[in-house]
Design an enzyme around this catalytic site. Sequence first.
Site, mmCIF file in Angstrom:
data_model
loop_
_atom_site.group_PDB
_atom_site.id
_atom_site.type_symbol
_atom_site.label_atom_id
_atom_site.label_comp_id
_atom_site.label_asym_id
_atom_site.label_seq_id
_atom_site.Cartn_x
_atom_site.Cartn_y
_atom_site.Cartn_z
ATOM 1 N N GLY A 40 -10.901 6.525 -13.554
ATOM 2 C CA GLY A 40 -9.817 5.822 -14.252
ATOM 3 C C GLY A 40 -9.887 4.313 -14.046
ATOM 4 O O GLY A 40 -10.627 3.807 -13.205
ATOM 5 N N ARG A 94 -3.089 -1.268 -13.114
ATOM 6 C CA ARG A 94 -1.971 -1.941 -12.448
ATOM 7 C C ARG A 94 -2.383 -2.725 -11.199
ATOM 8 O O ARG A 94 -1.599 -3.497 -10.673
ATOM 9 C CB ARG A 94 -0.879 -0.910 -12.097
ATOM 10 N N ALA A 106 -24.062 -36.023 35.019
ATOM 11 C CA ALA A 106 -22.963 -36.186 34.068
ATOM 12 C C ALA A 106 -23.375 -37.160 32.976
ATOM 13 O O ALA A 106 -23.977 -38.194 33.250
ATOM 14 C CB ALA A 106 -21.729 -36.700 34.792
ATOM 15 N N THR A 148 -8.142 14.285 -16.842
ATOM 16 C CA THR A 148 -8.536 14.850 -15.549
ATOM 17 C C THR A 148 -9.301 16.179 -15.682
ATOM 18 O O THR A 148 -10.203 16.458 -14.893
ATOM 19 C CB THR A 148 -7.300 15.043 -14.644
ATOM 20 N N GLN A 191 -18.478 9.849 -16.040
ATOM 21 C CA GLN A 191 -17.666 10.424 -17.115
ATOM 22 C C GLN A 191 -17.423 9.314 -18.132
ATOM 23 O O GLN A 191 -16.761 8.328 -17.833
ATOM 24 C CB GLN A 191 -16.334 10.936 -16.553
ATOM 25 N N ARG A 246 -19.461 -17.116 17.642
ATOM 26 C CA ARG A 246 -19.900 -16.902 16.260
ATOM 27 C C ARG A 246 -21.033 -15.863 16.256
ATOM 28 O O ARG A 246 -21.529 -15.478 17.309
ATOM 29 C CB ARG A 246 -20.312 -18.242 15.661
ATOM 30 N N TYR A 270 -20.457 -26.512 23.677
ATOM 31 C CA TYR A 270 -21.091 -25.799 22.565
ATOM 32 C C TYR A 270 -22.512 -25.368 22.918
ATOM 33 O O TYR A 270 -23.328 -26.186 23.338
ATOM 34 C CB TYR A 270 -21.135 -26.701 21.311
#
Length: 483
Positions: free
Chosen positions: A12, A16, A421, A78, A72, A331, A364
């Site tokens: 079908g 809707r 650092a 049906t 079909q 990720r 990161y």
Amino acid sequence: MLATAAIILAAGQGTRMRSRLPKVLHPLAGRPILGHVLDAVGRAGVEHRVVVVGHGAEEIETFLAGAPSVRQDPQLGTADAVRVGLDRVPTSVRQVLVTVGDAPLIPAELFEAVLREQADGEAAIALLSAEMADPTGYGRILRDERGDSRAIVEEADADPGTHAIGEINVGTYCFDAGWLRANVGNVPASAKGEFYLTDLVAMAAGAGRRVRVVSAPDPQLTMGINDRVQLAVAERLMRRAIAERHMRSGVTITDPATTYIDAGVEIGQDARIEPWTVLKGSTVIGQDAVIGPNAQVVDSGIGPRSLVWASIVEESEVAEDVEIGPYSHLRPGCRIGPRCRIGNFAELKKSQVGAGTQQHHFSYLGDAEVGEDVNVGAGAVTANFDGVNKHTTVIGTGAFIGVDTTLRAPITIGPGAKTGAGAVVTRDVAAGKTVVGMPARPIELRRARRQAVAAAESAHGAEPAGAGDRNSQPGGGAPLSDA
Ligand code: UD1
Ligand code: CA
């Protein structure tokens, strides 16, 4: 011998939904509506399942990935759909289960009940009914004095008395396969030129065959989805059922109302899912893990006893005893070893991290292969992208990456090596070596150079280099800790 087959009606249009996507492919708890139907029918023990497709056939066939389907075309109702579907049902089959592709909440047990009722009652048909507060739009079930159905009357054909009947036809049936084959082609055309499967009820009753009715204990679960409002209702019901299944199997869900778990997710015993948590796709959560509050895990594995809170994990594998969060983002393509700590505001992409490695603060790692017991200092980043290509960063076991270090890939930091650092590391660092500065160079070299400069300056009567020199050389003599 194959005793039972199922025909699932999905040709079908689903107007809707107002969607370009075929209705039965709209996701519900992370899986297409049709997937839930196929799954439940399969769990009821029916392995041979034929889907009747028409509107959006190609897309539905792609989803089915080779599982049996039949087209079909045109869609003439049906009964016509079942007639077409029967072509793909082996002749050895004794029972044919028919159900609609847009009723995804019907549990396997209800399909089993309908199959059993047909066989036990030696009925031509057993069908599923539900008592609806508002039966508008459904076929109404008329019963005879023994409780069998003698007819189903569609909304359009119902008189006021029939309209008042609250017992409706769900659209799920089990047929005696031989009887169905003999009769499905004899259904008369309706006024609209369609062939109604429901007409077979009156035909069977008229021929003296029984039509048994199984009433659904929870009518909500028989709902069909016609629009997106009903889709949201089904989503809520499905989500509640999924949460209850996990809770019954030993998972604590603090607040099911704010927890969203896809149908395909697996969760180990004694895991705890805290509020505002979303577990999607093929995610697997290990025993005693704690997920949330405020976590989203997508297509990922989280090991036993690991903790993920206020963070997002996508397409990654996290081992046992790991702590992630708050505010971290894994990720796709990450593998995090046991006992790692991925802390506040850490981002990782396509990176492998060995056991016991600590990445406590904003930083990161992209395209990185990190060994065991590495310390990744606050603000450390892999510069993995040169504007054209992505490059790999290798960090050996026991290495210490100082705060605010930039690692320009491709680069290898040897086992036990250290960076000062603010170091900007542009060349490989040998095992056990310490590099400092920008660009980073071995600390002995820098010291020697500084001493040489100081000696030369004092020979010319100038002031020796002091603290001011360090300030102008970030990392020149800076501490290595990331505290
Ligand atoms: C149908 C039933 C009705 C029942 C209701 C439950 C009939 C005549 N009526 O009505 O008694 O209460 O379902 O939801 O069967 N389909 C095809 N090919 C077609 C026509 C339909 O595959 O030619 C499929 C649709 O995709 C859908 C299902 O069959 O999945 C039901 O069709 P639909 O048009 O929605 O039937 P209803 O009028 O709702
Ligand atoms: Ca319908």
